[in-house]
Scaffold this active site. Structure first.
Site, PDB file in Angstrom:
ATOM      1  CE  LYS A 179      -1.240   2.443   2.843  1.00  8.91           C
ATOM      2  NZ  LYS A 179      -0.357   3.538   3.321  1.00  8.91           N
ATOM      3  CB  THR A 190       6.574   0.304   0.363  1.00  5.13           C
ATOM      4  OG1 THR A 190       5.530   1.214   0.049  1.00  5.13           O
ATOM      5  CG2 THR A 190       5.947  -0.898   1.037  1.00  5.13           C
ATOM      6  CG  ASN A 401      -0.734  15.168  -0.615  1.00  3.49           C
ATOM      7  OD1 ASN A 401      -0.745  14.414   0.342  1.00  3.49           O
ATOM      8  ND2 ASN A 401      -0.335  14.801  -1.816  1.00  3.49           N
ATOM      9  CB  SER A 406     -10.591  18.570   5.241  1.00  4.78           C
ATOM     10  OG  SER A 406     -10.134  18.387   3.933  1.00  4.78           O
TER      11      SER A 406
END
Lengths: 406, 406
Positions: A179, A190, A401, A406
């Site tokens: 992921k 990663t 980003n 939010s």
């Protein structure tokens, strides 16, 4: 906006590995965000972790547990990275391991914890622990695809690779998930990668194999140059395929296993770039004819991190001057720019440090329309080479980003 | 989308400096794109240039000319960088100097050439040379404002600073212009900066002064981390204010001059960040309590270059975890993260490596709404400190750089 084919293959089960997934409400609702791996006894495990000095609490604890015990469980949550959370973060990670150990009758040190998500907020450990029984109840041998989905954050798709090889009459299966889509410039591993095989591999050799294949896969991708606090990559060998344990690189099965592992790891790493935040292009940066691999990598990363190049690729603009500028700023000593050649795929755009005489904008524009492009740079000063994979920088990278929390 | 007050002050003439501007049609129409500076005889000149290995043809020639002769003219074109243009690029630069020298009766080596604009296209030298007579005819002592406009590329506004100091009854004037908005991470100087004073300063001291003030101004700004091929910064002292020549740092006038130069250079450098491509925020990254300035700078640049931090600032999101991650990935050896404190202006967001206990999102959000924000990072391991200035990463950065050549 993923680039190319990201489809999961048939995710072959690995004998000796069970996976359970549940909903722990770490951050999101209606999201199976908690994954537990159960490893058969006698499995060997190797792992590599982020080199970010601010490594997350689970990274610190997993690294420690791996030194003192043989892991039987991996526990992974998404939605919260448990990084920048101080001593309380270490406590919540330890409590997680302790809870899983009690439920399964192993030692807490036999549990490796992993977290991914927002940095700097305390892990809602009660909710996590409350989700463990359901994950254990869900354990099955055939849940790799769901596990890939369970560890996603801003990923748009789950990422997996799987294959079977035959070596000297023995069938080995390799299956893995990964992921990550942002804060990606692994400096060891990663964001998260979990790969297992049923081949019998001794732990020292497993560690050596993992280092070798990570170096040419996860350690060669970059999306935004931001090495995460939580990078971790785990390789498990259950040995359930049977046969004698593979102890050294001299074993006649070693080369075939190494090659298969490299394919699986490279696919898992490239999938992360293909799913890079806002990515519309998959870019291979290959640097050749260097004096050593370090300078090849320095130049490749200088190109791969340049916002000017990344935005030019987003615009499909063959603005090769920006490539030259990035080569020049990489800090390679005594670089003779008059020896440098640059190609976009098969089109030579720069010869001997200047515009290639027969290059036309139309040629460059043709290549730039593609979804997948190789920038090849020849330095004319040696025989080393190396390759880095990256993606472009689009409006959507900014959007993702700017909006993430939010 | 410039940040804060970028207005030019009254640009005071410097006795001994004349400036002429004309339209040479280098790239744009209806644009006065050619600027010539005439320096009085006996002026001393110091300059610093890009460290990019792919330095442009005019950088190569200007550096050489400065070594062999006393400059009398500077010639600056915008629209074309004459970089990555090979031997032909050196020829066109040399032809430019030769033409200006013939028109003015000096040696070609007394002309310093500067170019800015697109990389990798040959300079339209015939059009440039055809524009020289008009520029010479235009020479006047009061053209600094127009010169600031004449050297712009993607800048939205011309940039200038000017002041008068009195030292021991002597009045010295300092006036300068700069340009640059993208491909900005000077590693020696800005894209272009030209500053002059009528103070009498010996050449060795002038070089020393220039290095000192550039190090704390142009060498401390970054927009996108991409060191240009054309960075150059020139400081001229005409001596026309009269008085004895200032030869050493022991001269009683030295400190006041150094301070005034630092103010002018810092303003010119910050103006570039304030006008950064797509910038909506002006960000000061201050790192304190380091063991040495190098590690302070390494961390400051790691923060200033992080696309994740830059997009979070664009979104006014106090995502401090990204700041910790950027501190941690800077590669500073043996960094004890438990000693790290981070403030956004007056709000402490991180204490001892974790969230500050009394920090609230509302406090962070209040600071993030501002146009100008200081990120202050205390490392708790020494007494060194350093400061870097940068801006955020917005949709418009992508738009500007995806569209620049079209």
């Amino acid at each position: 906006m993923a680039v190319g084919d990201l489809s999961m293959p048939e995710m072959l089960p690995i004998r000796g590995i069970k996976i359970g997934i549940s909903e722990a409400y770490i951050r999101y609702k209606n999201r199976r965000d908690l994954v537990v791996f159960e490893l058969a006894e006698d499995s060997t495990v190797a792992a590599v972790f982020t080199k970010n000095a601010f490594c997350a609490a689970p990274v610190q604890l997993a690294r420690h547990h791996l030194q003192v015990a043989a892991p039987r469980y991996l526990v992974i949550n998404t939605g919260n990275a448990n990084a920048g959370t101080g001593l309380r973060g270490l406590e919540t990670t330890a409590e997680t391991c302790q809870a899983l150990a009690q439920l399964t009758g192993v030692q807490a040190s036999q549990v490796l914890p992993f977290s991914t998500g927002v940095i700097g907020e305390q892990l809602p450990v009660d909710r996590l622990i409350a989700g463990l029984p359901a994950a254990l109840k869900d354990l099955s041998i055939d849940a790799w695809r769901d596990a890939g989905a369970g560890i996603m954050t801003t990923d748009t798709l789950p990422k997996g690779a799987s294959e079977v090889i035959e070596v000297e009459g023995q069938r080995y299966t390799l299956t893995g998930i990964s992921k990550g889509a942002g804060m990606i410039r692994p400096n060891m591993a990663t964001m998260l990668g979990f790969v297992a095989t049923d081949a019998p591999i001794a732990k020292p050799l497993l560690e050596q194999l993992l280092k070798a294949v990570v170096e040419q896969s996860f350690n060669r991708i970059t999306i935004d140059g931001d090495t995460s606090t939580n990078d971790a990559c785990v390789l498990v060998a259950t040995g359930k395929a049977g046969g004698t344990v593979i102890e050294t690189a001299q074993d006649s099965r070693y080369e075939a296993l190494l090659a298969a592992l490299q394919r699986v790891f490279t696919r898992l790493a490239q999938l992360i770039v293909r799913d890079g935040e806002g990515a519309t292009k998959f870019i291979t940066v290959r640097v050749e004819q260097g004096q050593n691999t370090q300078e090849c990598c320095d130049i490749a990363y200088s190109v791969a991190h340049s916002p000017l190049i990344k935005t030019a690729f987003f615009a499909s603009d063959p603005n090769w001057g920006r490539i030259l500028a990035a080569v020049g700023k990489a800090g390679v000593a005594e670089l003779d720019v008059s020896k440098i050649q640059v190609w976009l795929d098969d089109v030579q755009i720069c010869r001997d440090g200047g515009a290639a005489p027969d290059y036309t904008e139309a040629q460059g524009a043709r290549v730039m329309q593609q979804e997948e492009i190789t920038i090849r740079i020849a330095l004319g000063r040696g025989e080393a080479s190396d390759t880095v994979w990256t993606c472009d920088l689009s409006y959507d990278y900014v959007k993702i980003n700017a909006d993430y929390r939010s």
